[in-house]
Design a protein around this motif. Structure first.
Motif: not given
Length: 257
Positions: A75-98
């Motif tokens: 789950v952790s690796l998948s979330s990091v992969a999602l964030l890297l592909a989507w693009g880092f930002g405060i909102v995207t980070l919060v969305a990926v953590v949720v």
């Protein structure tokens, strides 16, 4: 056992990377959502394909991967992969953590359900499907909300320009041909001006609520996407029902479960 579990975890991370790319595409090509075009169909196909891929691999990981700590790593690796592909930002980070939290909850509940079954059953997967659905819909809804927010800054219009054009052209087409040919151009021109005035008045009406509009769009997108998800939810379920017996016959599931 660890090797096969690790293979599923890696595949899940790759699937989430493609899901992140799909979220980025939705955010970058937000205006396409308001047009019936080949580009819109391609975007829809990309999103749907990645969703199916993530659903299948999520179910396989939740049902088959042992021990728990490998699932947490997955789950952790998948979330990091999602964030890297989507693009880092405060909102995207919060969305990926949720997203990661809901995803982990789904995996844990499926595992608990599997442990309570006397024999392998699809019941825990089907029972927790709505949880996985919400987890997947959330990043897409956030991508649409972020795109809408950027669109406001770019166009200075609270109603998406692409949506305005789509509605206006449909209205114009509905009245075309109803007037004498000599007067039709002038009437349509006047009609367009009236419609533009309507959009301007709607912008003024919504202006006081500007800070809350992206959130409202995100909630609306989440609801609409959830409804669309229900229309195609049968496909991954049927595919999993076919896939699990094949994995069991091949000895893959037997060694992990």
């Amino acid at each position: 056992m660890i090797l096969k579990s690790s293979a599923l975890v890696i595949l899940l991370a790759v699937a989430n990377f493609f899901f992140g790319l799909a979220c980025a595409q939705v955010q970058a090509n937000y205006q396409v959502l308001f047009s019936w075009s080949g580009e819109m169909l391609r975007l829809f196909g990309q999103v749907l394909g990645t969703l199916f891929l993530v659903i299948i691999l999520s179910a396989l990981t939740a049902a088959l991967v042992r021990p728990y700590w490998i699932t947490i790593i997955g789950v952790s690796l998948s979330s990091v992969a999602l964030l890297l592909a989507w693009g880092f930002g405060i909102v995207t980070l919060v969305a990926v953590v949720v997203y990661a939290g809901i995803f982990l909850l789904y995996a844990i509940e499926v595992k608990r359900g599997m442990e309570n079954e006397l024999a392998f059953s699809m019941r825990p997967l089907n029972g927790e499907y709505r949880t996985l659905q919400f987890a997947l819909v959330l990043p897409l809804a956030v991508a649409i909300a972020l795109a809408y927010q950027a669109d406001i800054s770019r166009s200075n219009s609270l109603i998406p320009p692409a949506y305005r054009r789509l509605v206006t052209e449909n209205m114009v087409q509905s009245i075309s041909g109803q007037f004498p040919e000599g007067d039709q151009a002038a009437i349509i021109q006047e009609f367009r001006q009236q419609v533009d005035q309507y959009w301007a008045s709607l912008d003024q009406l919504l202006a006081p609520y500007l800070p809350y509009l992206p959130l409202a769009i995100g909630i609306l997108a989440c609801w609409v996407l959830g409804l669309l998800f229900l229309l195609v939810s049968w496909f991954p379920t049927v595919l999993l029902a076919v896939l699990f017996p094949i994995l069991k016959a091949a000895g893959f599931a037997k060694e992990i479960v």
